[in-house]
Design an enzyme around this catalytic site. Sequence first.
Site: not given
Length: 373
Positions: A204, A206, A297
Amino acid sequence: ESDASEVEGPTVPVYACQRRTALPNWNQILTDALEILAEEAEFGNSEGRSLAFARAAPVLRSIPYAVTRFEDLNSLPCFGAHSRKIVQEITEDGSSVEVQRVLHSERYRTLKVFSGIFGVGKKTADRWYQEGLRTLDDLRKKEKKLNRQQEAGLQHYTDLNSPVTRLEADKIQHVVQDAVLRFLPGAIITLTGGFQRGKQSGHDVDFLITHPTEGKEMGLLIKVVSWLSSQGLLLYHHMKQNSYKEPTQMSVQASKDRLDHFESCFSIFKLDTPNEQMESSSTAAENIRNWKALRVDLVVTPFSQYPFALLGWTGSKHFERELRRFAVHERKMILNSHALYDTKQNVMLPAHSEEDIFAHLGLDYILPTERNA
Ligand code: TTP
Ligand code: MN
Ligand code: MN
Ligand code: MN
């Protein structure tokens, strides 16, 4: 206390936060094997067993040479009998019977697939396994009641389980930066997590967002997310409100809190991927998808907590766990992503940088690129 006198070469410290763990990993075959066993123990709720493997693997990741003989382990900490046996099997026979058995077991394989769905933890994965479900198609067919997050996770499973490249992370950073600065000029947007540690790919992307004037960050995220959403850039998101109450003292429990209390957004971005092969390809244009789903995120922090948030979100997860364990057991201090508390003096210890936090803890400063424990 060290027993360096008995050992050749530099002694490897016990806590991962006392070690410099740079990329690459010279012992990937061994660390993969130990991590598979750690994960399988975790699936089986054997926390102690899982931790033993999870602490041994990073020791091998921290040393700048390949372990080729079982005897090489003699100078290394954190190796119990079981972990030693696994290394012995692999260095002598090329593979470990136990690891192979786990890899081929239906339970491990199924839990691996299910827990790879965004929004599905090991508990849910195990429940589905107990109910007889085995594949993603089973989940789709049985019209299993999934929540909105799991629904999105299942829908974008393939994309979300293919690595995010550094180039994709940079593209996302531009999008996020543009959106944030539109509403709050002067805001600071930092790429954190694995990419901050120098990894070339991740699961992912962040980001930490803050502003030097404390308070200005309040109300920002909802505007940013609404705007991103209105531009069709979000395939999924859920927001979490800031739930942090500035404490006058902290308990050990505060360092065991897995989640922090920042305002945040866990999302799936839709990233445009212009297809350069479009012209030369004979495939029908409608079959070519020119976007990719990516997990992102976003975390907003008040400026005074930013160094703690940065340290907390840069990872690795094991490095973080070890920092907190070191703080409690070696320094009687409590660390989380918001603050550091000294239980002997009963004071919060402020910090302007990550360096300040390492200094408070009496640790040598470790660069983000050396935190790949
Ligand atoms: P991850 O994004 O899960 O891990 P990563 O970036 O190290 O690896 P990958 O490349 O696979 O994405 O988490 C990043 C760090 O954030 C990790 O150290 C744990 C921390 N974290 C928190 O501090 N609070 C949270 O609520 C969550 C979800 C993560
Ligand atoms: Mn990450
Ligand atoms: Mn994660
Ligand atoms: Mn993350």
